[in-house]
Design a protein around this motif. Structure first.
Motif, PDB file in Angstrom:
ATOM      1  N   PHE A 197      49.205  23.632  37.226  1.00 23.70           N
ATOM      2  CA  PHE A 197      48.012  23.471  37.282  1.00 23.70           C
ATOM      3  C   PHE A 197      47.085  22.398  38.202  1.00 23.70           C
ATOM      4  N   GLU A 198      47.746  21.344  38.170  1.00 26.95           N
ATOM      5  CA  GLU A 198      47.331  20.244  39.119  1.00 26.95           C
ATOM      6  C   GLU A 198      47.128  20.909  40.480  1.00 26.95           C
ATOM      7  N   ARG A 199      48.266  21.650  41.003  1.00 29.16           N
ATOM      8  CA  ARG A 199      48.377  22.086  42.291  1.00 29.16           C
ATOM      9  C   ARG A 199      47.047  23.262  42.443  1.00 29.16           C
ATOM     10  N   ILE A 200      46.964  23.939  41.293  1.00 25.33           N
ATOM     11  CA  ILE A 200      45.941  24.992  41.555  1.00 25.33           C
ATOM     12  C   ILE A 200      44.514  24.594  41.577  1.00 25.33           C
ATOM     13  N   THR A 201      44.182  23.459  40.776  1.00 23.40           N
ATOM     14  CA  THR A 201      42.838  23.061  40.666  1.00 23.40           C
ATOM     15  C   THR A 201      42.450  22.257  42.019  1.00 23.40           C
ATOM     16  N   TYR A 202      43.374  21.571  42.639  1.00 21.82           N
ATOM     17  CA  TYR A 202      43.516  20.809  43.891  1.00 21.82           C
ATOM     18  C   TYR A 202      42.922  21.735  44.779  1.00 21.82           C
ATOM     19  N   PHE A 203      43.168  22.718  44.995  1.00 21.64           N
ATOM     20  CA  PHE A 203      42.825  23.677  46.140  1.00 21.64           C
ATOM     21  C   PHE A 203      41.539  24.415  45.519  1.00 21.64           C
ATOM     22  N   LEU A 204      41.450  24.756  44.584  1.00 21.93           N
ATOM     23  CA  LEU A 204      40.263  25.621  44.045  1.00 21.93           C
ATOM     24  C   LEU A 204      39.162  24.581  44.006  1.00 21.93           C
ATOM     25  N   ASP A 205      39.210  23.339  43.550  1.00 15.65           N
ATOM     26  CA  ASP A 205      37.985  22.325  43.677  1.00 15.65           C
ATOM     27  C   ASP A 205      37.247  22.455  45.238  1.00 15.65           C
ATOM     28  N   LYS A 206      38.239  22.796  46.052  1.00 16.04           N
ATOM     29  CA  LYS A 206      37.711  22.886  47.368  1.00 16.04           C
ATOM     30  C   LYS A 206      37.283  24.055  48.001  1.00 16.04           C
ATOM     31  N   CYS A 207      37.670  25.121  47.448  1.00 16.77           N
ATOM     32  CA  CYS A 207      37.604  26.532  47.839  1.00 16.77           C
ATOM     33  C   CYS A 207      36.511  27.270  46.972  1.00 16.77           C
ATOM     34  N   LEU A 208      36.453  26.942  45.916  1.00 15.92           N
ATOM     35  CA  LEU A 208      35.183  27.648  44.907  1.00 15.92           C
ATOM     36  C   LEU A 208      33.853  27.474  45.494  1.00 15.92           C
ATOM     37  N   PRO A 209      33.560  25.922  46.073  1.00 12.76           N
ATOM     38  CA  PRO A 209      31.992  25.841  46.592  1.00 12.76           C
ATOM     39  C   PRO A 209      32.004  26.594  47.841  1.00 12.76           C
ATOM     40  N   VAL A 210      32.789  26.785  48.715  1.00 12.79           N
ATOM     41  CA  VAL A 210      32.788  27.746  49.855  1.00 12.79           C
ATOM     42  C   VAL A 210      32.504  29.227  49.247  1.00 12.79           C
ATOM     43  N   ALA A 211      33.391  29.565  48.409  1.00 13.92           N
ATOM     44  CA  ALA A 211      33.288  31.047  47.954  1.00 13.92           C
ATOM     45  C   ALA A 211      31.864  31.384  47.201  1.00 13.92           C
ATOM     46  N   LYS A 212      31.216  30.275  46.545  1.00 17.68           N
ATOM     47  CA  LYS A 212      29.952  30.460  46.072  1.00 17.68           C
ATOM     48  C   LYS A 212      28.952  30.384  46.989  1.00 17.68           C
ATOM     49  N   GLU A 213      29.251  29.690  48.037  1.00 17.00           N
ATOM     50  CA  GLU A 213      28.141  29.737  49.388  1.00 17.00           C
ATOM     51  C   GLU A 213      28.153  31.133  50.087  1.00 17.00           C
ATOM     52  N   GLN A 251      39.509  29.208  31.876  1.00 19.49           N
ATOM     53  CA  GLN A 251      38.856  28.174  31.637  1.00 19.49           C
ATOM     54  C   GLN A 251      38.692  26.949  32.562  1.00 19.49           C
ATOM     55  N   LEU A 252      39.331  27.009  33.897  1.00 18.32           N
ATOM     56  CA  LEU A 252      39.148  25.936  34.536  1.00 18.32           C
ATOM     57  C   LEU A 252      37.980  25.769  35.250  1.00 18.32           C
ATOM     58  N   TYR A 253      37.173  26.843  35.346  1.00 21.65           N
ATOM     59  CA  TYR A 253      35.805  26.548  35.890  1.00 21.65           C
ATOM     60  C   TYR A 253      35.003  27.646  35.377  1.00 21.65           C
ATOM     61  N   ASP A 254      33.588  27.184  35.309  1.00 19.49           N
ATOM     62  CA  ASP A 254      32.741  27.953  34.846  1.00 19.49           C
ATOM     63  C   ASP A 254      32.090  28.720  36.121  1.00 19.49           C
ATOM     64  N   SER A 255      32.656  29.824  36.792  1.00 15.92           N
ATOM     65  CA  SER A 255      31.924  30.024  37.939  1.00 15.92           C
ATOM     66  C   SER A 255      32.249  31.727  37.988  1.00 15.92           C
ATOM     67  N   GLU A 256      31.264  32.324  38.492  1.00 16.90           N
ATOM     68  CA  GLU A 256      31.479  33.636  38.515  1.00 16.90           C
ATOM     69  C   GLU A 256      32.169  34.092  39.672  1.00 16.90           C
ATOM     70  N   TYR A 257      32.615  33.157  40.540  1.00 18.55           N
ATOM     71  CA  TYR A 257      33.620  33.495  41.604  1.00 18.55           C
ATOM     72  C   TYR A 257      35.221  32.959  41.505  1.00 18.55           C
ATOM     73  N   HIS A 258      35.493  32.778  40.093  1.00 18.83           N
ATOM     74  CA  HIS A 258      36.712  32.384  39.896  1.00 18.83           C
ATOM     75  C   HIS A 258      37.153  33.338  38.632  1.00 18.83           C
ATOM     76  N   GLY A 259      38.109  34.297  38.889  1.00 17.79           N
ATOM     77  CA  GLY A 259      38.803  34.979  37.984  1.00 17.79           C
ATOM     78  C   GLY A 259      40.328  35.500  38.428  1.00 17.79           C
TER      79      GLY A 259
END
Length: 372
Positions: A197-213, A251-259
Motif C-alpha cells: 500500500f505504501e508503494r501504491i499510494t506513492y505513485f497515486l499521490d503523484k498521478c491522481l492530480p494529473v488524472a483530475k486535470e 478509501q485511500l482517496y476521495d476522488s472520482e478518478y480513483h477506482g
C-alpha cells in the motif's frame, strides 16, 4: 358513536390510508429498476482493421484499445493515439479506455518495475512517464486507464478439460498444487501488505492530480488470484480478505478518478461462496461510484481452488450480477477478459464471440425489466 368522534376516526383513517399509500408508492419507486447505462466492451485485439471489423460484426462498439506506441524516455505517442481513435470512429466504435503499462505479467517482466519495487529515484522517472500518458489519454478523449499493482503474475497451476463443453480447457488454480511446485520468490523478495500500500499510494499521490486535470479515471485490477499471506514472499494488497483489501484501496482517496477495473472473476477467486458474497461487494463499491470497468469472468470454485469457465456455467448467476450493476448505476463497459481455451485455431475467437452475445443478452434482459 357520536358524530364528532366518528368524523375524527374517519379523518384519521383517511390520513392513515393516504400516508400508507404514499409510503407504498415511495417504496415501489425505490425498488423499481434503474435505467441501464452499461455497454458490452472488450480489451483484446487492439485497433487493427481486422479486430475492429470483428468487434463491429459482434455488436461491440466500446473498447479498451490497448495502448499507443511508447516514445522511449517520454511516454505515449499522441499522434499514434489519435490515429487509434480515428480508426475506431470509422466503425462507429468508441475508444473508451487504454491499458497503462502497469500489467499483470509480474515484476520480473514489468516494463515499469520500480513503482512496485518501491525503488527511488527510478520510480520517479517511471511516474513522470505515467503522468504524460494520462495527458495523452485525456487529449485523445480516452476517459479511463486500466492498470495493475502487482508483484506476482497472474497465477495458475494448469488447465482442466470439460468434455461436456466440447473439450474446452479451463485455466485452473489450486493452491496446494502451487505449494508443491515450490516456485521461487521474485526479484522483489519479501513484501508485506503495508509495503504494497505504501508503494501504491506513492505513485497515486503523484498521478491522481494529473488524472483530475485531464479528467481521466484510473481503474485498478485486483491481484489475480487473491492468495494466503506471504505466498512466495508476497502478501497481495487484496489478500487474504479480498473485500477488506478492496475497501482499504477504495478509501485511500476521495476522488472520482480513483477506482477499479472491477474483475468479477478475480474477486470471486478470493471468496468461499462467490454466488452470494459477490453481491454486497458490487453494492458497496458501486454505491461509491468506484466501478469504472467490468471484467465479467465466471468461475467454478473459489478461494484457493477454482477453474475459469464460460459465463453461463460457473457458480455465479450473471443475470443477478448485471442486474446489480444496473441498480448501482454502473455506466461503463462489461467485457470478457479471460475465456476458455480450445485446440481449434479459432477457439479463442469462438469463446469471445459467445461471451459478447451472452453479455449483450444479459444487458438486454435487465433493460427490458426497466421497460416492463
Amino acid at each position: 358513536m357520536k358524530r364528532e368522534k366518528f368524523i375524527k376516526v374517519l379523518t384519521a383513517g383517511s390520513v392513515g390510508a393516504a400516508t400508507l399509500g404514499q409510503t407504498q408508492a415511495s417504496a415501489a419507486i425505490a425498488a423499481s429498476p434503474k435505467k441501464v447505462l452499461m455497454n458490452v466492451g472488450c480489451q483484446s485485439g487492439g485497433t487493427s482493421v481486422e479486430n475492429l471489423e470483428f468487434k463491429a460484426r459482434h455488436g461491440v462498439f466500446n473498447i479498451d484499445g490497448g495502448a499507443p506506441n511508447i516514445i522511449p524516455g517520454k511516454g505515449w505517442d499522441l499522434d499514434d493515439s489519435m490515429r487509434k481513435r480515428e480508426a475506431c470512429e470509422k466503425y462507429g466504435i468508441s475508444l473508451d479506455a487504454y491499458h497503462w503499462p502497469l500489467a499483470s505479467s509480474g515484476i520480473d517482466k514489468a516494463v515499469f518495475p520500480n513503482i512496485m519495487l518501491g525503488k527511488s529515484p527510478e520510480r520517479d522517472r517511471e511516474i513522470e512517464m505515467l503522468q504524460q500518458m494520462i495527458e495523452v489519454a485525456g487529449k485523445t478523449g480516452v476517459k479511463l486507464l486500466n492498470y495493475n499493482t502487482t508483484i506476482l503474475p497472474v497465477l495458475r497451476t494448469g488447465r482442466t478439460t470439460d468434455p461436456k463443453r466440447g473439450n474446452a480447457l479451463y485455466s485452473t488454480w489450486n493452491y496446494e498444487e502451487a505449494l508443491k511446485r515450490n516456485d521461487p520468490k521474485t526479484i522483489a523478495g519479501d513484501v508485506s501488505i503495508d509495503a504494497m500500500f505504501e508503494r501504491i499510494t506513492y505513485f497515486l499521490d503523484k498521478c491522481l492530480p494529473v488524472a483530475k486535470e485531464y479528467k481521466v479515471k484510473l481503474g485498478n485490477h485486483i491481484a489475480d488470484p487473491p492468495t494466503p499471506v506471504g505466498f512466495r514472499g508476497i502478501t497481495r494488497w487484496n489478500s487474504p480478505d479480498v473485500f477488506a483489501g478492496i475497501k482499504r484501496f477504495a478509501q485511500l482517496y476521495d476522488s472520482e478518478y480513483h477506482g477499479f477495473n472491477f474483475c468479477i472473476g478475480s474477486i470471486a477467486e478470493g471468496l468461499k461462496d462467490p454466488k452470494t458474497e459477490i453481491m454486497p461487494i458490487i453494492k458497496w463499491v458501486g454505491d461509491r461510484k468506484q466501478i469504472f470497468n467490468i471484467h465479467l469472468r465466471n468461475i467454478k470454485g473459489g478461494w484457493n481452488n477454482f477453474q475459469e469457465v464460460y459465463p453461463d456455467n460457473g457458480d455465479m448467476n450473471f443475470l443477478h450480477v448485471v442486474r446489480a450493476l444496473r441498480d448501482v448505476g454502473f455506466d461503463g463497459m462489461v467485457m470478457p477478459d479471460h475465456v476458455p481455451h480450445h485446440a481449434d485455431p479459432a477457439g479463442t475467437s469462438q469463446a469471445f464471440s459467445f461471451s459478447y452475445g451472452y453479455i449483450k443478452g444479459l444487458i438486454q434482459a435487465v433493460t427490458d425489466e426497466v421497460k416492463s
